[in-house]
Design a protein around this motif. Sequence first.
Motif, PDB file in Angstrom:
ATOM      1  N   ARG A   1     -16.839 -11.029   2.153  1.00 11.49           N
ATOM      2  CA  ARG A   1     -17.008 -12.468   2.383  1.00 11.49           C
ATOM      3  C   ARG A   1     -17.218 -13.148   1.042  1.00 11.49           C
ATOM      4  NH1 ARG A   1     -21.219 -12.801   7.494  1.00 11.49           N
ATOM      5  NH2 ARG A   1     -19.928 -11.682   9.021  1.00 11.49           N
ATOM      6  N   LEU A   2     -16.279 -13.984   0.668  1.00 12.59           N
ATOM      7  CA  LEU A   2     -16.383 -14.635  -0.632  1.00 12.59           C
ATOM      8  C   LEU A   2     -17.567 -15.591  -0.698  1.00 12.59           C
ATOM      9  CD1 LEU A   2     -12.614 -15.332  -1.400  1.00 12.59           C
ATOM     10  CD2 LEU A   2     -13.989 -13.330  -1.896  1.00 12.59           C
ATOM     11  N   SER A   3     -18.021 -16.054   0.480  1.00 17.37           N
ATOM     12  CA  SER A   3     -19.155 -16.976   0.484  1.00 17.37           C
ATOM     13  C   SER A   3     -20.424 -16.319  -0.022  1.00 17.37           C
ATOM     14  CB  SER A   3     -19.385 -17.523   1.896  1.00 17.37           C
ATOM     15  OG  SER A   3     -19.697 -16.465   2.785  1.00 17.37           O
ATOM     16  N   THR A   4     -20.481 -14.996   0.006  1.00 15.15           N
ATOM     17  CA  THR A   4     -21.711 -14.299  -0.394  1.00 15.15           C
ATOM     18  C   THR A   4     -21.826 -14.142  -1.903  1.00 15.15           C
ATOM     19  OG1 THR A   4     -20.679 -12.121  -0.236  1.00 15.15           O
ATOM     20  CG2 THR A   4     -21.685 -13.000   1.769  1.00 15.15           C
ATOM     21  N   ILE A   5     -20.769 -14.469  -2.654  1.00 17.89           N
ATOM     22  CA  ILE A   5     -20.813 -14.195  -4.098  1.00 17.89           C
ATOM     23  C   ILE A   5     -20.499 -15.449  -4.926  1.00 17.89           C
ATOM     24  CG2 ILE A   5     -20.396 -11.729  -4.001  1.00 17.89           C
ATOM     25  CD1 ILE A   5     -17.472 -13.961  -4.607  1.00 17.89           C
ATOM     26  N   ARG A   6     -20.601 -16.631  -4.302  1.00 14.58           N
ATOM     27  CA  ARG A   6     -20.308 -17.865  -5.047  1.00 14.58           C
ATOM     28  C   ARG A   6     -21.224 -18.033  -6.256  1.00 14.58           C
ATOM     29  NH1 ARG A   6     -17.303 -21.636  -1.967  1.00 14.58           N
ATOM     30  NH2 ARG A   6     -17.021 -20.989   0.202  1.00 14.58           N
ATOM     31  N   ASP A   7     -22.478 -17.613  -6.114  1.00 12.47           N
ATOM     32  CA  ASP A   7     -23.456 -17.833  -7.178  1.00 12.47           C
ATOM     33  C   ASP A   7     -23.562 -16.669  -8.151  1.00 12.47           C
ATOM     34  OD1 ASP A   7     -24.074 -20.290  -6.023  1.00 12.47           O
ATOM     35  OD2 ASP A   7     -25.596 -19.390  -4.708  1.00 12.47           O
ATOM     36  N   ALA A   8     -22.659 -15.710  -8.077  1.00 14.43           N
ATOM     37  CA  ALA A   8     -22.698 -14.565  -8.992  1.00 14.43           C
ATOM     38  C   ALA A   8     -22.467 -15.041 -10.426  1.00 14.43           C
ATOM     39  CB  ALA A   8     -21.639 -13.544  -8.605  1.00 14.43           C
ATOM     40  N   ASP A   9     -23.128 -14.376 -11.362  1.00 14.62           N
ATOM     41  CA  ASP A   9     -22.946 -14.732 -12.775  1.00 14.62           C
ATOM     42  C   ASP A   9     -21.518 -14.471 -13.229  1.00 14.62           C
ATOM     43  OD1 ASP A   9     -25.732 -15.439 -13.368  1.00 14.62           O
ATOM     44  OD2 ASP A   9     -26.122 -13.322 -12.989  1.00 14.62           O
ATOM     45  N   VAL A  10     -20.961 -13.374 -12.747  1.00 11.82           N
ATOM     46  CA  VAL A  10     -19.582 -13.034 -13.087  1.00 11.82           C
ATOM     47  C   VAL A  10     -18.903 -12.504 -11.830  1.00 11.82           C
ATOM     48  CG1 VAL A  10     -18.046 -11.616 -14.502  1.00 11.82           C
ATOM     49  CG2 VAL A  10     -20.200 -12.428 -15.461  1.00 11.82           C
ATOM     50  N   ILE A  11     -17.716 -12.990 -11.547  1.00  9.45           N
ATOM     51  CA  ILE A  11     -16.900 -12.469 -10.452  1.00  9.45           C
ATOM     52  C   ILE A  11     -15.719 -11.733 -11.081  1.00  9.45           C
ATOM     53  CG2 ILE A  11     -15.461 -13.031  -8.459  1.00  9.45           C
ATOM     54  CD1 ILE A  11     -17.193 -15.518  -8.054  1.00  9.45           C
ATOM     55  N   VAL A  12     -15.597 -10.469 -10.731  1.00 11.55           N
ATOM     56  CA  VAL A  12     -14.520  -9.634 -11.254  1.00 11.55           C
ATOM     57  C   VAL A  12     -13.492  -9.438 -10.154  1.00 11.55           C
ATOM     58  CG1 VAL A  12     -13.926  -7.354 -12.135  1.00 11.55           C
ATOM     59  CG2 VAL A  12     -16.038  -8.462 -12.886  1.00 11.55           C
ATOM     60  N   VAL A  13     -12.256  -9.776 -10.424  1.00 16.63           N
ATOM     61  CA  VAL A  13     -11.176  -9.641  -9.448  1.00 16.63           C
ATOM     62  C   VAL A  13     -10.336  -8.431  -9.833  1.00 16.63           C
ATOM     63  CG1 VAL A  13      -9.250 -10.774  -8.280  1.00 16.63           C
ATOM     64  CG2 VAL A  13     -11.151 -12.139  -9.175  1.00 16.63           C
ATOM     65  N   MET A  14     -10.213  -7.487  -8.897  1.00  8.94           N
ATOM     66  CA  MET A  14      -9.466  -6.256  -9.165  1.00  8.94           C
ATOM     67  C   MET A  14      -8.218  -6.178  -8.307  1.00  8.94           C
ATOM     68  SD  MET A  14     -12.388  -3.301  -9.606  1.00  8.94           S
ATOM     69  CE  MET A  14     -11.113  -2.171 -10.200  1.00  8.94           C
TER      70      MET A  14
ATOM     71  N   GLY B   1     -14.797 -14.290 -14.202  1.00  9.32           N
ATOM     72  CA  GLY B   1     -15.391 -15.573 -14.532  1.00  9.32           C
ATOM     73  C   GLY B   1     -16.298 -16.022 -13.412  1.00  9.32           C
ATOM     74  N   THR B   2     -16.770 -17.253 -13.487  1.00  7.26           N
ATOM     75  CA  THR B   2     -17.582 -17.780 -12.399  1.00  7.26           C
ATOM     76  C   THR B   2     -16.668 -18.258 -11.278  1.00  7.26           C
ATOM     77  OG1 THR B   2     -17.578 -20.034 -13.289  1.00  7.26           O
ATOM     78  CG2 THR B   2     -19.320 -18.533 -14.066  1.00  7.26           C
ATOM     79  N   HIS B   3     -17.282 -18.595 -10.153  1.00  9.20           N
ATOM     80  CA  HIS B   3     -16.510 -19.058  -9.003  1.00  9.20           C
ATOM     81  C   HIS B   3     -15.670 -20.288  -9.373  1.00  9.20           C
ATOM     82  CE1 HIS B   3     -15.593 -20.222  -4.847  1.00  9.20           C
ATOM     83  NE2 HIS B   3     -16.028 -21.449  -5.156  1.00  9.20           N
ATOM     84  N   ASP B   4     -16.306 -21.268  -9.989  1.00 11.27           N
ATOM     85  CA  ASP B   4     -15.585 -22.505 -10.318  1.00 11.27           C
ATOM     86  C   ASP B   4     -14.477 -22.242 -11.330  1.00 11.27           C
ATOM     87  OD1 ASP B   4     -17.191 -23.933  -8.597  1.00 11.27           O
ATOM     88  OD2 ASP B   4     -18.655 -24.454 -10.167  1.00 11.27           O
ATOM     89  N   GLN B   5     -14.756 -21.400 -12.313  1.00 11.27           N
ATOM     90  CA  GLN B   5     -13.736 -21.109 -13.322  1.00 11.27           C
ATOM     91  C   GLN B   5     -12.507 -20.449 -12.693  1.00 11.27           C
ATOM     92  OE1 GLN B   5     -16.010 -18.656 -15.972  1.00 11.27           O
ATOM     93  NE2 GLN B   5     -16.699 -20.397 -17.262  1.00 11.27           N
ATOM     94  N   LEU B   6     -12.748 -19.522 -11.787  1.00 13.68           N
ATOM     95  CA  LEU B   6     -11.630 -18.806 -11.173  1.00 13.68           C
ATOM     96  C   LEU B   6     -10.857 -19.684 -10.202  1.00 13.68           C
ATOM     97  CD1 LEU B   6     -13.309 -15.320 -10.554  1.00 13.68           C
ATOM     98  CD2 LEU B   6     -11.736 -15.974 -12.382  1.00 13.68           C
ATOM     99  N   ILE B   7     -11.542 -20.588  -9.502  1.00 15.40           N
ATOM    100  CA  ILE B   7     -10.836 -21.525  -8.625  1.00 15.40           C
ATOM    101  C   ILE B   7      -9.935 -22.433  -9.448  1.00 15.40           C
ATOM    102  CG2 ILE B   7     -11.126 -23.532  -7.103  1.00 15.40           C
ATOM    103  CD1 ILE B   7     -11.601 -20.939  -5.677  1.00 15.40           C
TER     104      ILE B   7
END
Length: 606
Positions: free
Chosen positions: A554-567, A576-582
């Motif tokens: 669920r992507l809603s659970t990691i919106r506030d993560a310091d770093v989101i890694v997409v594999m 990057g952060t949620h906003d940066q990746l969007i």
Amino acid sequence: MAPDVPEEHEEERESEQPVRRLAALLRPHRRSVGLALTAGVVGILLNAFGPLLLGRVTDLIADGVLGHGGPAPGVDFGALGRLLMILLVLYVVASVFMLVQNWLVASVVRLLIHDLRHRAQEKLARLPLRYFDRKPAGETLSRGTDDVDNLQQTLQQTLTDLISSVFSLVIMLSLMLIISPSLAGVMLLSVPVSGLLAAWISKRAQPQYAAQWSASGKLTAHVEEMCAGHALVKAFDRRAEAEQRFDERNEAVYRAGSGAQFASGAIEPVMMFVANLGYVAVAVVGAWKVVNGSLTLGDVQAFILYARQFSQPIVEIASVAGRLQSGVASAQRVFTLLDAPEQEPEPDRPLAVERVEGRVEFQDVSFRYSPDTPLIEGLSLSVEPGSTVAVVGPSGAGKTTVANLLMRFYEIDSGRILLDGTDTAAMNRDDLRSRFGLVLQDTWLFKGTIAENIAYGSPGATRADIVEAARATYADRFIRTLSQGYDTVLDDESGGVSAGEKQLITVARAFLARPAVLVLDEATSSVDTRTELLIQRAMNTLRAGRTSFVIAHRLSTIRDADVIVVMESGRIVEQGTHDQLIDAQGAYARLHAARADAPAADVTVG
């Protein structure tokens, strides 16, 4: 946290020389075995004098009644009574020695099986996670329980018979040669025929027993699988299919067992047939020798009794050989488990991190479950202490594998993983994993109280510590509504506790362990929205000041993560952060558009 490993099943190499290895296990008990052998020999020797005394009794009565070339002098009842009393004492003492032998052998077998079970348990602890990914749990369970039990039963039944039979053969043959070498020669003619027939039948029984226990292991695996998933089987109306698969496996066990039992059961009748032919020959030749005066009637009687006792061990050895095939097949399966490749040994001089801050680095890490199927190639990632890293991506991208490699459930093929600058491959596994807290999507609770389950990772925790952890993770409220509170006993299926409540218990367990690094693998994917909020708030408390890896669906659970890694395909394609990746409109934005969860409603929790 089992990954999706390639569907390949490496054929296990069958353990070699299981009989020799069983003999090696008996070596530490050689003193008891020696005493058992001694007691057996003494008992057999005492029994062996019985027919000689019976022959003297027969001659005494025959001489007293019939006489030899003159009037019968009458039976000497005094001498007869003394012979019978000696015979009675002889048999009683022989029985005592045989009882001692049986007790010693039973004790040795119990100790041997105890040691074997201990080795199997230690082996399971040293096996890599890869082994359990590729082996059905029921199959492994069958080797550690059913096969060990069958081996114990086989050894219990056959060792005593084998020892007694071998010594009986030697002693009876010696006494028969003393009485009449010619009659002994007649009896010995049946031995080669019996031996060849027994060897021929036993050779065909062993593969049947191996097939029987292999089929039994598959049946156990199926039953274990169906019991674990019985609710889904009923929900999807697949009971008929499950029963059909059970019937097929049960039929395979029946067919293999029938072949094995037939082959093993054929040995004794065949041997008895050959032995009976030998008795006929001995009776005919013995009668002729009595008529011409070369042997007395008592000698022939004693010889026939010895011949009977001589044939019985041969039949017994053949029967034991048949029964041993079942034990050898089980021993082979147990030793194959004990010979399975273990995880890499710990370093001779393991490094230790005195104070873990939580800095984690992946440096050009590569890994594959199968040598010809790449999964992770050249993965590099740096995580600062106290930060939360969310790992997202499609199924099979390698998200769970990253967590597995971090905790050394699998060893990397190349590259390095550092914890506060220390290579994790140079650390002791127990020391490394003690720095981590783990919360999985599939909750695991053992049969015990809720308090015991929460304290599982912290053996020295007090009741106050347990309650504090439960309050911090919002589990205390529902626990206190249960009939026994923290002393409520959870059964194997954790009945009476919902999936979300079970997850809260596992979060409390991780909280109580106070780890430096957290690994949260899909921890909220199987709970309702309200419970998800409870768990998220518990996670916020849990993650405070700790490095956290969150594998999320669920992507809603990691919106506030310091770093989101997409594999994708084992590589990091974005971070990057949620906003940066969007804003980047890349892989994460596509995942978000496809899976975007509606914001959860605000729920007041206490």
